[in-house]
Design a protein around this motif. Structure first.
Motif, PDB file in Angstrom:
ATOM      1  N   THR A 118      48.110  48.824  45.646  1.00 43.46           N
ATOM      2  CA  THR A 118      48.843  48.808  44.391  1.00 43.46           C
ATOM      3  C   THR A 118      48.011  48.257  43.253  1.00 43.46           C
ATOM      4  OG1 THR A 118      50.851  47.966  43.296  1.00 43.46           O
ATOM      5  CG2 THR A 118      49.841  46.551  44.944  1.00 43.46           C
ATOM      6  N   TYR A 119      48.182  48.845  42.081  1.00 43.23           N
ATOM      7  CA  TYR A 119      47.605  48.298  40.852  1.00 43.23           C
ATOM      8  C   TYR A 119      48.755  47.994  39.913  1.00 43.23           C
ATOM      9  CZ  TYR A 119      45.907  48.097  36.102  1.00 43.23           C
ATOM     10  OH  TYR A 119      45.692  47.689  34.805  1.00 43.23           O
ATOM     11  N   GLU A 120      48.820  46.757  39.441  1.00 41.97           N
ATOM     12  CA  GLU A 120      49.871  46.350  38.506  1.00 41.97           C
ATOM     13  C   GLU A 120      49.243  45.866  37.212  1.00 41.97           C
ATOM     14  OE1 GLU A 120      52.955  46.649  38.354  1.00 41.97           O
ATOM     15  OE2 GLU A 120      53.614  47.116  40.401  1.00 41.97           O
ATOM     16  N   ALA A 121      49.679  46.472  36.124  1.00 41.57           N
ATOM     17  CA  ALA A 121      49.094  46.164  34.823  1.00 41.57           C
ATOM     18  C   ALA A 121      49.775  45.002  34.113  1.00 41.57           C
ATOM     19  CB  ALA A 121      49.156  47.404  33.924  1.00 41.57           C
ATOM     20  N   LEU A 122      51.094  44.851  34.299  1.00 42.26           N
ATOM     21  CA  LEU A 122      51.828  43.888  33.478  1.00 42.26           C
ATOM     22  C   LEU A 122      52.647  42.869  34.264  1.00 42.26           C
ATOM     23  CD1 LEU A 122      53.064  46.350  30.696  1.00 42.26           C
ATOM     24  CD2 LEU A 122      51.130  44.763  30.586  1.00 42.26           C
ATOM     25  N   PRO A 170      52.929  46.348  56.617  1.00 42.81           N
ATOM     26  CA  PRO A 170      51.747  47.069  56.152  1.00 42.81           C
ATOM     27  C   PRO A 170      50.598  46.146  55.762  1.00 42.81           C
ATOM     28  CG  PRO A 170      53.333  46.883  54.384  1.00 42.81           C
ATOM     29  CD  PRO A 170      53.996  46.312  55.610  1.00 42.81           C
ATOM     30  N   GLN A 171      49.404  46.690  55.772  1.00 41.30           N
ATOM     31  CA  GLN A 171      48.294  46.023  55.112  1.00 41.30           C
ATOM     32  C   GLN A 171      48.497  46.207  53.609  1.00 41.30           C
ATOM     33  OE1 GLN A 171      44.414  47.152  56.456  1.00 41.30           O
ATOM     34  NE2 GLN A 171      44.920  46.930  58.623  1.00 41.30           N
ATOM     35  N   VAL A 172      48.240  45.179  52.855  1.00 45.27           N
ATOM     36  CA  VAL A 172      48.469  45.232  51.410  1.00 45.27           C
ATOM     37  C   VAL A 172      47.185  44.869  50.674  1.00 45.27           C
ATOM     38  CG1 VAL A 172      49.754  44.260  49.460  1.00 45.27           C
ATOM     39  CG2 VAL A 172      50.917  44.678  51.649  1.00 45.27           C
ATOM     40  N   TRP A 173      46.823  45.712  49.704  1.00 50.78           N
ATOM     41  CA  TRP A 173      45.697  45.408  48.833  1.00 50.78           C
ATOM     42  C   TRP A 173      46.216  45.537  47.403  1.00 50.78           C
ATOM     43  CZ3 TRP A 173      40.835  44.463  51.172  1.00 50.78           C
ATOM     44  CH2 TRP A 173      39.858  44.010  50.278  1.00 50.78           C
ATOM     45  N   ALA A 174      46.284  44.415  46.720  1.00 47.36           N
ATOM     46  CA  ALA A 174      46.867  44.397  45.376  1.00 47.36           C
ATOM     47  C   ALA A 174      45.808  44.082  44.331  1.00 47.36           C
ATOM     48  CB  ALA A 174      47.987  43.362  45.308  1.00 47.36           C
ATOM     49  N   ILE A 175      45.727  44.924  43.330  1.00 49.43           N
ATOM     50  CA  ILE A 175      44.889  44.664  42.161  1.00 49.43           C
ATOM     51  C   ILE A 175      45.832  44.317  41.015  1.00 49.43           C
ATOM     52  CG2 ILE A 175      43.168  45.569  40.567  1.00 49.43           C
ATOM     53  CD1 ILE A 175      42.364  47.578  42.733  1.00 49.43           C
ATOM     54  N   GLN A 207      42.967  41.242  44.309  1.00 54.44           N
ATOM     55  CA  GLN A 207      41.858  41.272  43.373  1.00 54.44           C
ATOM     56  C   GLN A 207      42.413  41.202  41.956  1.00 54.44           C
ATOM     57  OE1 GLN A 207      39.680  44.861  45.316  1.00 54.44           O
ATOM     58  NE2 GLN A 207      38.145  43.871  44.006  1.00 54.44           N
ATOM     59  N   ILE A 208      41.679  40.535  41.086  1.00 53.82           N
ATOM     60  CA  ILE A 208      42.082  40.423  39.683  1.00 53.82           C
ATOM     61  C   ILE A 208      41.198  41.327  38.841  1.00 53.82           C
ATOM     62  CG2 ILE A 208      42.422  38.866  37.739  1.00 53.82           C
ATOM     63  CD1 ILE A 208      44.238  38.373  40.205  1.00 53.82           C
ATOM     64  N   LEU A 209      41.837  42.103  37.976  1.00 55.08           N
ATOM     65  CA  LEU A 209      41.101  42.932  37.019  1.00 55.08           C
ATOM     66  C   LEU A 209      41.076  42.166  35.700  1.00 55.08           C
ATOM     67  CD1 LEU A 209      39.725  45.687  36.514  1.00 55.08           C
ATOM     68  CD2 LEU A 209      41.930  46.505  35.652  1.00 55.08           C
ATOM     69  N   PRO A 210      39.939  41.574  35.341  1.00 52.32           N
ATOM     70  CA  PRO A 210      39.899  40.720  34.148  1.00 52.32           C
ATOM     71  C   PRO A 210      39.856  41.532  32.858  1.00 52.32           C
ATOM     72  CG  PRO A 210      37.719  40.889  35.091  1.00 52.32           C
ATOM     73  CD  PRO A 210      38.644  41.630  36.027  1.00 52.32           C
ATOM     74  N   ASP A 211      40.250  40.900  31.774  1.00 49.72           N
ATOM     75  CA  ASP A 211      40.167  41.561  30.473  1.00 49.72           C
ATOM     76  C   ASP A 211      38.746  42.023  30.179  1.00 49.72           C
ATOM     77  OD1 ASP A 211      42.832  41.105  30.103  1.00 49.72           O
ATOM     78  OD2 ASP A 211      42.570  39.347  28.814  1.00 49.72           O
ATOM     79  N   ALA A 212      37.770  41.265  30.693  1.00 50.23           N
ATOM     80  CA  ALA A 212      36.372  41.587  30.434  1.00 50.23           C
ATOM     81  C   ALA A 212      35.957  42.942  30.995  1.00 50.23           C
ATOM     82  CB  ALA A 212      35.477  40.493  31.022  1.00 50.23           C
ATOM     83  N   ALA A 213      36.760  43.495  31.915  1.00 53.41           N
ATOM     84  CA  ALA A 213      36.436  44.811  32.479  1.00 53.41           C
ATOM     85  C   ALA A 213      36.591  45.913  31.452  1.00 53.41           C
ATOM     86  CB  ALA A 213      37.339  45.092  33.685  1.00 53.41           C
ATOM     87  N   VAL A 262      39.135  51.462  39.791  1.00 55.69           N
ATOM     88  CA  VAL A 262      39.721  50.202  39.334  1.00 55.69           C
ATOM     89  C   VAL A 262      39.303  49.064  40.266  1.00 55.69           C
ATOM     90  CG1 VAL A 262      41.889  48.969  38.918  1.00 55.69           C
ATOM     91  CG2 VAL A 262      41.668  51.360  38.236  1.00 55.69           C
ATOM     92  N   GLN A 263      39.294  49.349  41.550  1.00 56.23           N
ATOM     93  CA  GLN A 263      38.885  48.338  42.521  1.00 56.23           C
ATOM     94  C   GLN A 263      37.438  47.901  42.293  1.00 56.23           C
ATOM     95  OE1 GLN A 263      39.067  49.569  46.687  1.00 56.23           O
ATOM     96  NE2 GLN A 263      39.964  47.597  47.190  1.00 56.23           N
ATOM     97  N   ALA A 264      36.596  48.857  41.943  1.00 56.46           N
ATOM     98  CA  ALA A 264      35.196  48.537  41.678  1.00 56.46           C
ATOM     99  C   ALA A 264      35.042  47.704  40.412  1.00 56.46           C
ATOM    100  CB  ALA A 264      34.377  49.821  41.570  1.00 56.46           C
ATOM    101  N   ALA A 265      35.944  47.915  39.444  1.00 54.72           N
ATOM    102  CA  ALA A 265      35.876  47.175  38.180  1.00 54.72           C
ATOM    103  C   ALA A 265      36.464  45.772  38.307  1.00 54.72           C
ATOM    104  CB  ALA A 265      36.613  47.944  37.082  1.00 54.72           C
ATOM    105  N   ALA A 266      37.288  45.555  39.319  1.00 53.24           N
ATOM    106  CA  ALA A 266      37.947  44.249  39.500  1.00 53.24           C
ATOM    107  C   ALA A 266      36.970  43.234  40.096  1.00 53.24           C
ATOM    108  CB  ALA A 266      39.162  44.403  40.412  1.00 53.24           C
ATOM    109  N   LEU A 267      37.342  41.973  39.975  1.00 56.74           N
ATOM    110  CA  LEU A 267      36.566  40.914  40.602  1.00 56.74           C
ATOM    111  C   LEU A 267      36.665  41.048  42.123  1.00 56.74           C
ATOM    112  CD1 LEU A 267      37.741  37.864  38.433  1.00 56.74           C
ATOM    113  CD2 LEU A 267      35.611  39.174  38.180  1.00 56.74           C
ATOM    114  N   SER A 268      35.641  40.591  42.836  1.00 54.85           N
ATOM    115  CA  SER A 268      35.695  40.597  44.291  1.00 54.85           C
ATOM    116  C   SER A 268      36.835  39.685  44.750  1.00 54.85           C
ATOM    117  CB  SER A 268      34.372  40.101  44.871  1.00 54.85           C
ATOM    118  OG  SER A 268      34.195  38.728  44.561  1.00 54.85           O
ATOM    119  N   VAL A 269      37.202  39.771  46.010  1.00 52.90           N
ATOM    120  CA  VAL A 269      38.268  38.912  46.524  1.00 52.90           C
ATOM    121  C   VAL A 269      37.922  37.432  46.364  1.00 52.90           C
ATOM    122  CG1 VAL A 269      39.546  38.227  48.586  1.00 52.90           C
ATOM    123  CG2 VAL A 269      39.206  40.649  48.091  1.00 52.90           C
TER     124      VAL A 269
END
Length: 282
Positions: A118-122, A170-175, A207-213, A262-269
């Protein structure tokens, strides 16, 4: 793992469509044949609704009629369809929360997913929300009645049982976008962030997608990809008007590509954990 009637209906719809296509029959011809045989009521467009999974409780009579038309005579195969139809007619726990979850289509799929990306923006993803945050989100959506708010929160917490210790969930991977973290009310921010840190394990990563991305392929909005052990994947999105499900292989492939970017742009775990820890009040 609990069986999801939602997933069973989806599977039944797909298999019935595949049977028709394998016979080279049109929906119009099948409907005419069903009417001629007089087994069940067949209105115009009914078969299309069945194949599009636009039914709530599949009719045993309708399924038997279709199996007859498609020439399915093997007793074991027919019994497998009968069992699938029975399972598809069951109701899940979410029916008791239909006032806040509607038909619960997503919850039903979530229940039996092998993995959720999942990717959540807000907002923080529903499965990773604390009670206090879920309550704040509900108020933010404009719900003001305390009883209604608690119903939403109860339903949200019930969903999280699939992630309980010992559950074969389930296995969960959240950005999660940094913007979602900054929108958490200050008085509950530490609690929610600590939960994001504590809940992680080998089968649940954040994983966190920072504003800097900067700009990225998912700027159009949040989405989730659900994978299943014995069924094709589903992409889920929602807006203020509707819940949207995408099942076409081309659409799935596109969303998976977007997720990888998006996963590549996010910070590592590990860096995401450090980011979350730095947000905590010192």
């Amino acid at each position: 793992m609990a069986k999801s009637s939602t997933l069973r209906r989806r599977r039944l719809s797909r298999r019935l469509r595949e049977l028709r296509e394998a016979k080279g029959l049109t929906a119009t011809r099948v409907t005419a044949e069903a009417r001629k045989r007089g087994k069940g009521k067949w209105s115009r467009g009914k078969l299309t609704r069945i194949e599009n999974n636009e039914w709530v409780r599949p009719s045993v009579t309708d399924v038997e009629a279709l199996l007859d038309i498609y020439g399915v005579t093997d007793p074991e195969e027919r019994q497998a369809y009968a069992t699938l139809t029975k399972e598809a007619r069951n109701t899940g726990w979410w029916v008791g929360y239909s006032d806040v979850l509607g038909k619960g289509a997503y919850v039903g799929l979530e229940l039996e997913a092998a993995s959720i990306r999942t990717y959540e923006a807000l907002v923080v993803p529903g499965l990773l929300q604390t009670e206090a945050y879920a309550r704040a989100i509900t108020r933010g959506h404009g719900v003001t009645n305390d009883a209604d708010i608690e119903r939403y929160v109860e339903a949200r917490m019930a969903r999280k049982q699939i992630l309980a210790p010992g559950a074969s969930g389930p296995q969960v991977w959240a950005i999660i976008d940094e913007a979602a973290l900054r929108k958490i009310p200050e008085n509950i921010r530490d609690e929610q962030i600590r939960y994001l840190l504590d809940v992680q394990r080998p089968t649940l990563r954040v994983q966190i997608l920072p504003d800097a991305a900067g700009l990225h392929p998912a700027t159009a909005g949040s989405f989730a990809i659900l994978d299943f052990q014995d069924d094709p994947p589903v992409v889920y999105r929602e807006d203020v008007m509707a819940q949207l499900f995408y099942e076409d292989p081309v659409e799935i492939a596109h969303c998976e590509m977007v997720y990888r970017h998006v996963q590549a742009a996010a910070l590592s775990v590990p860096d995401s954990r450090a980011f979350l820890e730095n947000m905590l009040t010192k």
